[in-house]
Design a protein around this motif. Structure first.
Motif, mmCIF file in Angstrom:
data_model
loop_
_atom_site.group_PDB
_atom_site.id
_atom_site.type_symbol
_atom_site.label_atom_id
_atom_site.label_comp_id
_atom_site.label_asym_id
_atom_site.label_seq_id
_atom_site.Cartn_x
_atom_site.Cartn_y
_atom_site.Cartn_z
ATOM 1 N N ALA A 162 4.887 3.546 -2.721
ATOM 2 C CA ALA A 162 4.405 2.555 -1.758
ATOM 3 C C ALA A 162 4.548 1.126 -2.294
ATOM 4 O O ALA A 162 5.071 0.253 -1.598
ATOM 5 C CB ALA A 162 2.950 2.848 -1.400
ATOM 6 N N VAL A 169 7.027 -1.774 -0.745
ATOM 7 C CA VAL A 169 6.592 -3.073 -0.206
ATOM 8 C C VAL A 169 7.383 -4.208 -0.876
ATOM 9 O O VAL A 169 7.848 -5.133 -0.203
ATOM 10 C CB VAL A 169 5.059 -3.250 -0.378
ATOM 11 C CG1 VAL A 169 4.635 -4.671 -0.027
ATOM 12 C CG2 VAL A 169 4.317 -2.246 0.491
ATOM 13 N N LEU A 178 7.464 12.501 -4.654
ATOM 14 C CA LEU A 178 6.784 12.817 -3.373
ATOM 15 C C LEU A 178 7.444 14.007 -2.688
ATOM 16 O O LEU A 178 6.764 14.912 -2.200
ATOM 17 C CB LEU A 178 6.872 11.628 -2.415
ATOM 18 C CG LEU A 178 5.862 10.495 -2.521
ATOM 19 C CD1 LEU A 178 5.881 9.653 -1.257
ATOM 20 C CD2 LEU A 178 4.467 11.042 -2.744
ATOM 21 N N PHE A 185 -0.432 18.828 6.534
ATOM 22 C CA PHE A 185 0.093 17.638 7.203
ATOM 23 C C PHE A 185 0.313 17.971 8.668
ATOM 24 O O PHE A 185 0.798 19.064 8.983
ATOM 25 C CB PHE A 185 1.418 17.203 6.565
ATOM 26 C CG PHE A 185 1.266 16.769 5.129
ATOM 27 C CD1 PHE A 185 0.522 15.643 4.812
ATOM 28 C CD2 PHE A 185 1.849 17.494 4.102
ATOM 29 C CE1 PHE A 185 0.352 15.245 3.485
ATOM 30 C CE2 PHE A 185 1.693 17.100 2.775
ATOM 31 C CZ PHE A 185 0.937 15.972 2.469
ATOM 32 N N PHE A 204 13.264 1.644 8.731
ATOM 33 C CA PHE A 204 12.341 2.287 7.785
ATOM 34 C C PHE A 204 11.076 1.418 7.637
ATOM 35 O O PHE A 204 9.944 1.917 7.673
ATOM 36 C CB PHE A 204 13.079 2.408 6.440
ATOM 37 C CG PHE A 204 12.495 3.384 5.448
ATOM 38 C CD1 PHE A 204 11.408 4.185 5.755
ATOM 39 C CD2 PHE A 204 13.062 3.496 4.169
ATOM 40 C CE1 PHE A 204 10.892 5.070 4.810
ATOM 41 C CE2 PHE A 204 12.563 4.375 3.231
ATOM 42 C CZ PHE A 204 11.466 5.155 3.554
ATOM 43 N N ILE A 217 7.212 2.466 8.439
ATOM 44 C CA ILE A 217 6.169 2.410 7.401
ATOM 45 C C ILE A 217 5.034 1.462 7.815
ATOM 46 O O ILE A 217 3.876 1.692 7.470
ATOM 47 C CB ILE A 217 6.767 2.057 6.021
ATOM 48 C CG1 ILE A 217 7.642 3.221 5.522
ATOM 49 C CG2 ILE A 217 5.686 1.748 4.984
ATOM 50 C CD1 ILE A 217 6.921 4.561 5.297
ATOM 51 N N ILE A 226 1.269 2.594 7.583
ATOM 52 C CA ILE A 226 0.216 1.834 6.887
ATOM 53 C C ILE A 226 -0.962 1.595 7.840
ATOM 54 O O ILE A 226 -2.124 1.752 7.461
ATOM 55 C CB ILE A 226 0.770 0.484 6.342
ATOM 56 C CG1 ILE A 226 1.815 0.757 5.257
ATOM 57 C CG2 ILE A 226 -0.357 -0.384 5.794
ATOM 58 C CD1 ILE A 226 2.559 -0.463 4.759
ATOM 59 N N ALA A 250 -9.287 7.859 6.567
ATOM 60 C CA ALA A 250 -7.975 8.324 6.062
ATOM 61 C C ALA A 250 -7.627 7.717 4.711
ATOM 62 O O ALA A 250 -7.080 8.405 3.845
ATOM 63 C CB ALA A 250 -6.882 7.996 7.078
ATOM 64 N N PHE A 251 -7.946 6.438 4.512
ATOM 65 C CA PHE A 251 -7.506 5.768 3.287
ATOM 66 C C PHE A 251 -8.084 6.427 2.036
ATOM 67 O O PHE A 251 -7.436 6.452 0.988
ATOM 68 C CB PHE A 251 -7.866 4.273 3.310
ATOM 69 C CG PHE A 251 -7.262 3.536 2.150
ATOM 70 C CD1 PHE A 251 -5.930 3.187 2.150
ATOM 71 C CD2 PHE A 251 -8.026 3.245 1.022
ATOM 72 C CE1 PHE A 251 -5.349 2.548 1.069
ATOM 73 C CE2 PHE A 251 -7.456 2.606 -0.075
ATOM 74 C CZ PHE A 251 -6.114 2.250 -0.041
ATOM 75 N N ALA A 262 -8.249 9.385 1.263
ATOM 76 C CA ALA A 262 -7.365 10.453 0.778
ATOM 77 C C ALA A 262 -6.427 9.926 -0.301
ATOM 78 O O ALA A 262 -6.121 10.624 -1.269
ATOM 79 C CB ALA A 262 -6.560 11.022 1.941
ATOM 80 N N MET A 263 -5.981 8.677 -0.145
ATOM 81 C CA MET A 263 -5.072 8.071 -1.127
ATOM 82 C C MET A 263 -5.805 7.135 -2.069
ATOM 83 O O MET A 263 -5.248 6.666 -3.046
ATOM 84 C CB MET A 263 -3.957 7.279 -0.423
ATOM 85 C CG MET A 263 -2.802 8.100 0.018
ATOM 86 S SD MET A 263 -2.106 9.044 -1.325
ATOM 87 C CE MET A 263 -1.169 10.211 -0.383
ATOM 88 N N TRP A 279 -14.032 14.729 8.479
ATOM 89 C CA TRP A 279 -12.697 14.144 8.702
ATOM 90 C C TRP A 279 -11.646 15.251 8.562
ATOM 91 O O TRP A 279 -10.744 15.379 9.401
ATOM 92 C CB TRP A 279 -12.432 13.026 7.673
ATOM 93 C CG TRP A 279 -11.090 12.356 7.837
ATOM 94 C CD1 TRP A 279 -10.822 11.259 8.591
ATOM 95 C CD2 TRP A 279 -9.845 12.766 7.245
ATOM 96 N NE1 TRP A 279 -9.481 10.948 8.503
ATOM 97 C CE2 TRP A 279 -8.852 11.855 7.685
ATOM 98 C CE3 TRP A 279 -9.457 13.804 6.389
ATOM 99 C CZ2 TRP A 279 -7.520 11.950 7.294
ATOM 100 C CZ3 TRP A 279 -8.122 13.892 6.020
ATOM 101 C CH2 TRP A 279 -7.160 12.971 6.469
ATOM 102 N N HIS A 294 -7.353 18.088 9.890
ATOM 103 C CA HIS A 294 -6.536 19.116 9.210
ATOM 104 C C HIS A 294 -7.359 20.400 9.087
ATOM 105 O O HIS A 294 -7.576 20.909 7.986
ATOM 106 C CB HIS A 294 -6.103 18.604 7.817
ATOM 107 C CG HIS A 294 -5.275 17.360 7.894
ATOM 108 N ND1 HIS A 294 -3.931 17.366 8.176
ATOM 109 C CD2 HIS A 294 -5.610 16.046 7.750
ATOM 110 C CE1 HIS A 294 -3.476 16.117 8.201
ATOM 111 N NE2 HIS A 294 -4.484 15.312 7.946
#
Ligand code: HEM
Length: 339
Positions: free
Chosen positions: A137, A141, A191, A226, A277, A281, A285, A295-296, A298-299, A308, A313
Motif C-alpha cells: 500500500a 501510494v 500478498l 473475502f 488501477f 484503489i 481505500i 474495517a480499518f 482488520a489492517m 463486524w 464475513h
C-alpha cells in the motif's frame, strides 16, 4: 539618355531574373541531386519531411540499431496520446471515481455495524499479512503520486511551483518512482502468495453479487474470508500489478528487449493500466476506511469486532470459531490427566 519607360523595363527584367535565381537555389537546396528531399536544407520544414518520409532512403553507418532511426512518424501519434489522450483517460477515471464515491458517501453514508459492537475481537490478519499489505500500500501510494506527476505535473504543479522547483522535484520523484517499484513488487508477490487460495471465486460469490453485496435488501450477504467485491480488488491488484510491473521493467531498462515501437506500446500499457488501477484503489481505500465502520481495524491492529465479522464475513467467522473450539477441545483433552 535612357528613356523612363526603358529604365522601368530594365528594372522589371532584372527583378524577374533575381526571382528565378532565388527560387532555383531554394529548390536545389530542398531537393538533392537524385531529386529526393534534402533533409538538411534550411528551407525544408519538418512537416514536409514527414510527408516525404517513406521516400527517404539510404544507409546509416551506425552500429546501434535504435540510433539509426531518423524519423518515426508513429511517434507523433504516441506523443498525442501522451500529451492529450492519457490525460483525459486519467482525469475521467480518477476524478470520476472520486465523484462517485463522494455522491455515494453523501447519499448513503457510512456502512455501520448494524448490531453495534460486541466488544469481543477476533484476529483477521496476522502481523505478516499486515506487513505485506502495508508494504504494497505505501509503495503503491508513492508510485501513484510520483507517476501522476509525470502525466499531470506539467499542467497542475508547474504553474504553481515554477520551472526550477518543479524540474528538481520531478527529477527526484522519477528516481523515487523507479526505486519504490521494487518494494511494490515484493509486497504484491507476498500478498498474492498469502491470499490467492482465499480469493478463488466460489458459488457464494455469485450469490453475493446477486444480492448486491447486501446493499439491495439491506441485509448482509453471506461471504467467506473475502467477499466477491474484495476478490475483485485482489484480482485487479494481481492483474494490473503484473501488467504495470512487466511494462515498467521494459521502460526501466530501455531497448534491452524491445525496439522503439515496443517502448511506446509499453508506456501506453503502463500508463493506462496505472491510472485505472489508481481509480480502483481509491475506491478500495474509501471502503476500507471511511466507507465501512470497523474495517480499518482488520489492517490496523489485525483484530475485528465479532459483530463486524458476522455481518461481513459470516462463513469465515463460522470456520474460525469452529477451528478455535476444536483447538480448545484438544488442549483440554491433552491437559486432563489420565485420559
Ligand atoms: C493505501 C491505503 C490502503 C488502505 C487504507 C487499505 C485498507 C485495507 C483494509 C482495511 C483491508 C481489509 C478489508 C477486510 O478486512 O476485508 C484491505 C485489504 C486488502 N487490500 Fe488494502 N488498503 C490500502 C491500499 C491497498 C493497495 C495499494 C493494495 C494493492 C495494490 C491493496 C490491496 C488489498 C487487498 C488485495 C486486500 C484483500 C482484499 C480486500 O479486502 O479487498 N490495498 N485493505
Amino acid at each position: 539618355m535612357i528613356s523612363l519607360s526603358r529604365l522601368r523595363s530594365f528594372i522589371l527584367i532584372a527583378f524577374a531574373i533575381l526571382m528565378i535565381i532565388a527560387l532555383n537555389s531554394a529548390l536545389a537546396q530542398k531537393l538533392g541531386p537524385d531529386g529526393a528531399p534534402n533533409p538538411t536544407a534550411s528551407t525544408m520544414t519538418e512537416q514536409q519531411l514527414l510527408q516525404q518520409s517513406p521516400r527517404i532512403e539510404g544507409d546509416i553507418a551506425q552500429p546501434i540499431e535504435r540510433a539509426r532511426v531518423l524519423i518515426q512518424p508513429a511517434g507523433r501519434a504516441w506523443d498525442y496520446f501522451h500529451q492529450v489522450t492519457l490525460r483525459w483517460i486519467g482525469a475521467i477515471a480518477i476524478l470520476g471515481m472520486i465523484a462517485v464515491i463522494a455522491a455515494f458517501h453523501f447519499a448513503i453514508g457510512r456502512l455501520r455495524i448494524s448490531a453495534g459492537r460486541s466488544g469481543q475481537k477476533i484476529l483477521r490478519f496476522n502481523s505478516f499479512e499486515r506487513f505485506a499489505h502495508w508494504l504494497t500500500a505505501v509503495s503503491f501510494v508513492i508510485l501513484a503520486l510520483t507517476g501522476l506527476n509525470i502525466t499531470f505535473g506539467r499542467i497542475t504543479l508547474l504553474p504553481v511551483m515554477g520551472p526550477e522547483a518543479f524540474s528538481s522535484a520531478s527529477q527526484f520523484a522519477k528516481y523515487f518512482h523507479n526505486y519504490v517499484s521494487a518494494s511494490f513488487v515484493v509486497g504484491l508477490v507476498l500478498l498474492v502468495a498469502l491470499w490467492i487460495k482465499d480469493n478463488i471465486p466460489r458459488k457464494v460469490d455469485v450469490d453475493w453479487v446477486r444480492q448486491g453485496g447486501g446493499f439491495i435488501k439491506s441485509k448482509h450477504a453471506p461471504a467467506g474470508r473475502f467477499n466477491a467485491g474484495e476478490k475483485l480488488v485482489f484480482w485487479t491488484a494481481f492483474g494490473a500489478g503484473a501488467a504495470v510491473t512487466v511494462s515498467g521493467a521494459l521502460l526501466l531498462f530501455p531497448f534491452y528487449v524491445t525496439n522503439i515501437a515496443g517502448m511506446q506500446l509499453a508506456l501506453i500499457v503502463h500508463s493506462v493500466i496505472a491510472v485505472l488501477f489508481v481509480a480502483v484503489i481509491i475506491a478500495h481505500i474509501y471502503i476500507g476506511t471511511l466507507g465501512t465502520e470497523g474495517a480499518f481495524e482488520a489492517m490496523g491492529t489485525g483484530e475485528v469486532d465479532l459483530n463486524w465479522a458476522e455481518e461481513h464475513h459470516d462463513l469465515w467467522l463460522k470456520d474460525e470459531l469452529a477451528k478455535k473450539r476444536h483447538a480448545d477441545q484438544s488442549r483440554e483433552t491433552s491437559a486432563t490427566p489420565g485420559e
